[in-house]
Write a protein that holds these residues in place. Structure first.
Motif, PDB file in Angstrom:
ATOM      1  N   VAL A  23       8.998  30.884  55.207  1.00 46.60           N
ATOM      2  CA  VAL A  23       9.463  30.673  56.583  1.00 46.60           C
ATOM      3  C   VAL A  23       8.412  31.192  57.563  1.00 46.60           C
ATOM      4  CG1 VAL A  23      11.258  31.200  58.263  1.00 46.60           C
ATOM      5  CG2 VAL A  23      11.875  30.785  55.882  1.00 46.60           C
ATOM      6  N   ARG A  24       7.842  32.371  57.273  1.00 48.76           N
ATOM      7  CA  ARG A  24       6.784  32.927  58.131  1.00 48.76           C
ATOM      8  C   ARG A  24       5.618  31.949  58.253  1.00 48.76           C
ATOM      9  NH1 ARG A  24       5.864  38.485  59.002  1.00 48.76           N
ATOM     10  NH2 ARG A  24       3.693  38.138  58.439  1.00 48.76           N
ATOM     11  N   LEU A  25       5.205  31.368  57.126  1.00 53.94           N
ATOM     12  CA  LEU A  25       4.094  30.403  57.145  1.00 53.94           C
ATOM     13  C   LEU A  25       4.437  29.151  57.943  1.00 53.94           C
ATOM     14  CD1 LEU A  25       2.807  30.607  53.462  1.00 53.94           C
ATOM     15  CD2 LEU A  25       1.508  31.147  55.533  1.00 53.94           C
ATOM     16  N   ALA A  26       5.645  28.642  57.756  1.00 49.80           N
ATOM     17  CA  ALA A  26       6.067  27.435  58.479  1.00 49.80           C
ATOM     18  C   ALA A  26       6.096  27.685  59.982  1.00 49.80           C
ATOM     19  CB  ALA A  26       7.437  26.973  57.980  1.00 49.80           C
ATOM     20  N   VAL A  27       6.678  28.803  60.396  1.00 52.05           N
ATOM     21  CA  VAL A  27       6.760  29.139  61.825  1.00 52.05           C
ATOM     22  C   VAL A  27       5.357  29.341  62.392  1.00 52.05           C
ATOM     23  CG1 VAL A  27       7.478  30.943  63.446  1.00 52.05           C
ATOM     24  CG2 VAL A  27       9.105  30.033  61.779  1.00 52.05           C
ATOM     25  N   VAL A  48      11.045  36.236  63.019  1.00 48.35           N
ATOM     26  CA  VAL A  48      11.740  35.320  62.100  1.00 48.35           C
ATOM     27  C   VAL A  48      11.922  35.972  60.731  1.00 48.35           C
ATOM     28  CG1 VAL A  48       9.826  33.964  61.104  1.00 48.35           C
ATOM     29  CG2 VAL A  48      12.002  32.865  61.542  1.00 48.35           C
ATOM     30  N   ALA A  49      10.953  36.781  60.303  1.00 47.56           N
ATOM     31  CA  ALA A  49      11.095  37.486  59.028  1.00 47.56           C
ATOM     32  C   ALA A  49      12.243  38.493  59.097  1.00 47.56           C
ATOM     33  CB  ALA A  49       9.786  38.199  58.663  1.00 47.56           C
ATOM     34  N   GLU A  50      12.398  39.174  60.219  1.00 49.68           N
ATOM     35  CA  GLU A  50      13.508  40.118  60.396  1.00 49.68           C
ATOM     36  C   GLU A  50      14.848  39.396  60.325  1.00 49.68           C
ATOM     37  OE1 GLU A  50      13.802  43.371  60.443  1.00 49.68           O
ATOM     38  OE2 GLU A  50      11.658  43.663  60.198  1.00 49.68           O
ATOM     39  N   ALA A  51      14.936  38.246  61.011  1.00 50.08           N
ATOM     40  CA  ALA A  51      16.189  37.483  61.004  1.00 50.08           C
ATOM     41  C   ALA A  51      16.522  37.004  59.589  1.00 50.08           C
ATOM     42  CB  ALA A  51      16.097  36.303  61.973  1.00 50.08           C
ATOM     43  N   CYS A  52      15.520  36.516  58.874  1.00 53.68           N
ATOM     44  CA  CYS A  52      15.736  36.041  57.504  1.00 53.68           C
ATOM     45  C   CYS A  52      16.087  37.199  56.570  1.00 53.68           C
ATOM     46  CB  CYS A  52      14.495  35.323  56.982  1.00 53.68           C
ATOM     47  SG  CYS A  52      14.214  33.712  57.748  1.00 53.68           S
ATOM     48  N   THR A  53      15.405  38.320  56.724  1.00 53.84           N
ATOM     49  CA  THR A  53      15.676  39.493  55.890  1.00 53.84           C
ATOM     50  C   THR A  53      17.091  40.004  56.122  1.00 53.84           C
ATOM     51  OG1 THR A  53      13.339  40.079  55.833  1.00 53.84           O
ATOM     52  CG2 THR A  53      14.903  41.829  55.313  1.00 53.84           C
TER      53      THR A  53
END
Length: 162
Positions: A23-27, A48-53
């Motif tokens: 997701v980090r790479l896509a964003v 976005v990593a925080e939200a996904c985590t």
């Protein structure tokens, strides 16, 4: 014009820590294509990593599930929605617990107090969280083209020393 959705990029990942990097790479790719600065892209990736985590850690409690990430691309901003269908939570309760950050015995203790939410709100221009039959975190970052353009103009308008 700025309220017209130009493109939509959707990604669905298993709710497992191993997939948050995708997701980090896509964003990062979407934001780079839109013209965000390096620092803004780093902020977007962290938020976005925080939200996904949060979704991985809290929504499914280690069980099976999916996280949907939608990148809504507008002329002047990127809106990212991170959606899970797991356990909802009370945002106001988490915000109350956050309070001032102090030295904690571990990062997990700090994270439990809502550091991820604090980071998202600090790094993004707008964060909206809805919890009903899962959680939807919508984060918005505006493109600051005027700041970049004024900096470029000023650096190229210096007289030559020839």
């Amino acid at each position: 014009m700025s309220d017209q959705l130009l493109d939509l990029v959707n990604l669905t990942i298993p709710a497992k820590p191993d997939y948050v990097g995708i997701v980090r790479l896509a964003v990062s790719g979407v934001a780079n294509r839109m013209g965000f600065s390096y620092d803004e892209i780093e902020d977007l990736k962290l938020a976005v990593a925080e939200a996904c985590t949060n979704a991985v850690d809290h929504a499914y409690c280690g069980g099976e599930g999916e996280i949907e990430v939608s990148c809504n691309i507008f002329a002047n901003r990127l809106e990212i929605a991170v959606i899970d269908r797991g356990n909802s939570f009370d945002v106001r309760e988490v915000e109350k617990r956050t309070g001032p950050i102090s030295i904690e015995p571990s990062m997990n203790a700090v994270r439990e107090r809502g550091l991820g939410l604090f980071l998202m709100k600090t790094l993004m221009d707008h964060v909206d969280i809805k919890g009903d039959n899962g959680v939807i975190v919508t984060m918005t970052k505006y493109i600051r083209k005027d700041v970049v353009e004024s900096h470029v103009e000023s650096s190229t308008s210096y007289p030559s020393n020839r």
